[in-house]
Design a protein around this motif. Structure first.
Motif, PDB file in Angstrom:
ATOM      1  N   ASP A  93      56.473  40.447  -9.622  1.00  0.00           N
ATOM      2  CA  ASP A  93      57.650  39.750 -10.136  1.00  0.00           C
ATOM      3  C   ASP A  93      58.699  39.717  -9.027  1.00  0.00           C
ATOM      4  OD1 ASP A  93      60.045  39.024 -11.403  1.00  0.00           O
ATOM      5  OD2 ASP A  93      59.552  40.117 -13.231  1.00  0.00           O
ATOM      6  N   PRO A  94      59.157  38.535  -8.620  1.00  0.00           N
ATOM      7  CA  PRO A  94      60.128  38.467  -7.517  1.00  0.00           C
ATOM      8  C   PRO A  94      61.441  39.182  -7.825  1.00  0.00           C
ATOM      9  CG  PRO A  94      59.803  36.301  -8.517  1.00  0.00           C
ATOM     10  CD  PRO A  94      58.805  37.224  -9.128  1.00  0.00           C
ATOM     11  N   ARG A  95      61.730  39.413  -9.099  1.00  0.00           N
ATOM     12  CA  ARG A  95      62.957  40.130  -9.448  1.00  0.00           C
ATOM     13  C   ARG A  95      62.895  41.590  -9.016  1.00  0.00           C
ATOM     14  NH1 ARG A  95      63.266  38.861 -15.687  1.00  0.00           N
ATOM     15  NH2 ARG A  95      61.170  39.655 -15.396  1.00  0.00           N
ATOM     16  N   GLU A  96      61.656  42.136  -8.886  1.00  0.00           N
ATOM     17  CA  GLU A  96      61.519  43.533  -8.462  1.00  0.00           C
ATOM     18  C   GLU A  96      62.165  43.760  -7.110  1.00  0.00           C
ATOM     19  OE1 GLU A  96      60.311  46.292  -9.986  1.00  0.00           O
ATOM     20  OE2 GLU A  96      60.122  45.057 -11.778  1.00  0.00           O
ATOM     21  N   GLU A  97      61.809  42.919  -6.141  1.00  0.00           N
ATOM     22  CA  GLU A  97      62.385  43.064  -4.802  1.00  0.00           C
ATOM     23  C   GLU A  97      63.888  42.811  -4.834  1.00  0.00           C
ATOM     24  OE1 GLU A  97      62.027  41.143  -0.364  1.00  0.00           O
ATOM     25  OE2 GLU A  97      60.305  40.989  -1.700  1.00  0.00           O
ATOM     26  N   LEU A  98      64.288  41.826  -5.606  1.00  0.00           N
ATOM     27  CA  LEU A  98      65.708  41.501  -5.722  1.00  0.00           C
ATOM     28  C   LEU A  98      66.487  42.698  -6.272  1.00  0.00           C
ATOM     29  CD1 LEU A  98      67.614  39.065  -5.343  1.00  0.00           C
ATOM     30  CD2 LEU A  98      67.162  38.468  -7.719  1.00  0.00           C
ATOM     31  N   ARG A  99      65.956  43.342  -7.312  1.00  0.00           N
ATOM     32  CA  ARG A  99      66.632  44.494  -7.921  1.00  0.00           C
ATOM     33  C   ARG A  99      66.781  45.651  -6.942  1.00  0.00           C
ATOM     34  NH1 ARG A  99      64.005  42.994 -13.088  1.00  0.00           N
ATOM     35  NH2 ARG A  99      62.118  44.071 -12.502  1.00  0.00           N
ATOM     36  N   ARG A 100      65.766  45.848  -6.107  1.00  0.00           N
ATOM     37  CA  ARG A 100      65.796  46.976  -5.160  1.00  0.00           C
ATOM     38  C   ARG A 100      66.744  46.737  -3.988  1.00  0.00           C
ATOM     39  NH1 ARG A 100      60.175  46.810  -6.156  1.00  0.00           N
ATOM     40  NH2 ARG A 100      59.862  45.684  -4.218  1.00  0.00           N
ATOM     41  N   SER A 101      67.115  45.493  -3.764  1.00  0.00           N
ATOM     42  CA  SER A 101      67.941  45.139  -2.617  1.00  0.00           C
ATOM     43  C   SER A 101      69.405  45.459  -2.911  1.00  0.00           C
ATOM     44  CB  SER A 101      67.784  43.643  -2.319  1.00  0.00           C
ATOM     45  OG  SER A 101      68.706  43.236  -1.362  1.00  0.00           O
ATOM     46  N   ASP A 102      69.918  46.502  -2.260  1.00  0.00           N
ATOM     47  CA  ASP A 102      71.311  46.877  -2.495  1.00  0.00           C
ATOM     48  C   ASP A 102      72.234  46.411  -1.370  1.00  0.00           C
ATOM     49  OD1 ASP A 102      70.483  48.638  -0.559  1.00  0.00           O
ATOM     50  OD2 ASP A 102      71.196  50.439  -1.580  1.00  0.00           O
ATOM     51  N   ARG A 103      71.694  45.611  -0.471  1.00  0.00           N
ATOM     52  CA  ARG A 103      72.507  45.038   0.604  1.00  0.00           C
ATOM     53  C   ARG A 103      72.483  43.525   0.482  1.00  0.00           C
ATOM     54  NH1 ARG A 103      70.241  49.249   4.573  1.00  0.00           N
ATOM     55  NH2 ARG A 103      71.818  50.858   4.308  1.00  0.00           N
ATOM     56  N   MET A 104      73.655  42.929   0.594  1.00  0.00           N
ATOM     57  CA  MET A 104      73.755  41.471   0.486  1.00  0.00           C
ATOM     58  C   MET A 104      74.532  40.937   1.684  1.00  0.00           C
ATOM     59  SD  MET A 104      74.705  40.836  -3.506  1.00  0.00           S
ATOM     60  CE  MET A 104      75.290  42.445  -4.030  1.00  0.00           C
ATOM     61  N   SER A 105      74.042  39.823   2.203  1.00  0.00           N
ATOM     62  CA  SER A 105      74.801  39.131   3.246  1.00  0.00           C
ATOM     63  C   SER A 105      76.035  38.502   2.594  1.00  0.00           C
ATOM     64  CB  SER A 105      73.943  38.047   3.892  1.00  0.00           C
ATOM     65  OG  SER A 105      73.729  36.990   2.969  1.00  0.00           O
ATOM     66  N   ASP A 106      76.947  38.061   3.406  1.00  0.00           N
ATOM     67  CA  ASP A 106      78.136  37.394   2.864  1.00  0.00           C
ATOM     68  C   ASP A 106      77.747  36.161   2.054  1.00  0.00           C
ATOM     69  OD1 ASP A 106      79.832  39.298   3.903  1.00  0.00           O
ATOM     70  OD2 ASP A 106      80.313  38.135   5.710  1.00  0.00           O
ATOM     71  N   ASP A 107      76.749  35.410   2.526  1.00  0.00           N
ATOM     72  CA  ASP A 107      76.295  34.221   1.787  1.00  0.00           C
ATOM     73  C   ASP A 107      75.684  34.599   0.445  1.00  0.00           C
ATOM     74  OD1 ASP A 107      77.165  32.565   3.810  1.00  0.00           O
ATOM     75  OD2 ASP A 107      75.168  32.274   4.687  1.00  0.00           O
ATOM     76  N   GLU A 108      74.884  35.666   0.422  1.00  0.00           N
ATOM     77  CA  GLU A 108      74.288  36.123  -0.842  1.00  0.00           C
ATOM     78  C   GLU A 108      75.377  36.599  -1.799  1.00  0.00           C
ATOM     79  OE1 GLU A 108      69.945  37.902   0.338  1.00  0.00           O
ATOM     80  OE2 GLU A 108      71.715  38.994   1.046  1.00  0.00           O
ATOM     81  N   TRP A 109      76.349  37.322  -1.261  1.00  0.00           N
ATOM     82  CA  TRP A 109      77.472  37.802  -2.065  1.00  0.00           C
ATOM     83  C   TRP A 109      78.232  36.638  -2.686  1.00  0.00           C
ATOM     84  CZ3 TRP A 109      79.648  41.587  -4.592  1.00  0.00           C
ATOM     85  CH2 TRP A 109      81.003  41.564  -4.865  1.00  0.00           C
ATOM     86  N   THR A 110      78.513  35.627  -1.885  1.00  0.00           N
ATOM     87  CA  THR A 110      79.243  34.452  -2.369  1.00  0.00           C
ATOM     88  C   THR A 110      78.440  33.729  -3.446  1.00  0.00           C
ATOM     89  OG1 THR A 110      80.375  34.202  -0.260  1.00  0.00           O
ATOM     90  CG2 THR A 110      80.274  32.248  -1.659  1.00  0.00           C
ATOM     91  N   ALA A 111      77.144  33.564  -3.217  1.00  0.00           N
ATOM     92  CA  ALA A 111      76.289  32.882  -4.205  1.00  0.00           C
ATOM     93  C   ALA A 111      76.233  33.670  -5.509  1.00  0.00           C
ATOM     94  CB  ALA A 111      74.891  32.673  -3.637  1.00  0.00           C
ATOM     95  N   LEU A 112      76.085  34.988  -5.413  1.00  0.00           N
ATOM     96  CA  LEU A 112      75.992  35.816  -6.612  1.00  0.00           C
ATOM     97  C   LEU A 112      77.304  35.813  -7.393  1.00  0.00           C
ATOM     98  CD1 LEU A 112      74.464  37.755  -8.438  1.00  0.00           C
ATOM     99  CD2 LEU A 112      75.117  39.613  -6.886  1.00  0.00           C
ATOM    100  N   THR A 113      78.407  36.003  -6.738  1.00  0.00           N
ATOM    101  CA  THR A 113      79.686  36.014  -7.462  1.00  0.00           C
ATOM    102  C   THR A 113      79.993  34.635  -8.040  1.00  0.00           C
ATOM    103  OG1 THR A 113      80.916  35.728  -5.391  1.00  0.00           O
ATOM    104  CG2 THR A 113      80.650  37.986  -6.224  1.00  0.00           C
ATOM    105  N   GLY A 114      79.557  33.585  -7.359  1.00  0.00           N
ATOM    106  CA  GLY A 114      79.721  32.234  -7.905  1.00  0.00           C
ATOM    107  C   GLY A 114      78.898  32.046  -9.168  1.00  0.00           C
TER     108      GLY A 114
END
Length: 193
Positions: A93-114
């Protein structure tokens, strides 16, 4: 598609490649990808079958010790049509890797908060994303009904909202209740929560 816990290992290692379901109408389609706790399944074929045509080999491919046991299980679900669903394991499940990732780039941070802001704006009960994340962080493993009641929410909409957070890799389901994923924890830390 839902599978009993005892079948998860067989789904992941490819020994279970078939399931039978009683449905009023087709609920899976060839080419469809379905997430399970074991990983993602890719459906190859979906056919209506007569239970009398189910073989012993089919039962073993579906994770049953015998044809008789499979037929007993199917009979417990009423008289709807029996569907034979053939599938293969397509990966984790691709969410598994996503859940384990506790570091976000600025672009990922912006996309997630958006994305969270859009969920809040679209909600009929107001901004909820950070409130629910904070609640899950403070009360991991607590029943969903209790969490929902503690913030004046009905159970169904609360669970739907938590699933939205899970899709973003921010929460994980437990046997009872939820917990924040490392990604969810990183989000709260970054937001000062």
């Amino acid at each position: 598609m839902l599978f009993k816990r005892e079948l998860w290992a067989g789904l992941a290692d490819g020994t279970i490649t078939l399931t039978f379901r009683r449905w009023r109408r087709r609920q899976a389609r060839p080419g469809g990808r379905y997430r399970t706790p074991a990983g993602v399944l890719l459906v190859d074929a979906v056919d209506v079958v007569d239970p009398a045509d189910i073989t012993e080999h089919d039962a073993h491919r579906a994770g049953f010790a015998s044809r008789a046991r499979l037929l007993r299980e199917l009979s417990a679900y009423g008289g709807d049509q029996v569907y034979r669903i053939e599938f293969r394991f397509a990966g984790p499940d691709p969410r598994e890797e996503l859940r384990r990732s506790d570091r976000m780039s600025d672009d990922e941070w912006t996309a997630l908060t958006g994305r969270l802001a859009r969920l809040d704006r679209a909600s009929r009960h107001g901004a909820w994303t950070m409130r629910v994340l904070q609640l899950v962080a403070e009360r991991p493993g607590v029943r969903a009904a209790e969490l929902a009641a503690s913030i004046g929410r009905d159970l169904a909409s609360f669970k739907t909202d938590v699933r939205k957070l899970k899709e973003l890799g921010l929460t994980e389901s437990l046997e009872v209740g939820y917990r924040l994923s490392p990604r969810g924890g990183a989000l709260l830390d970054r937001r000062g929560g």
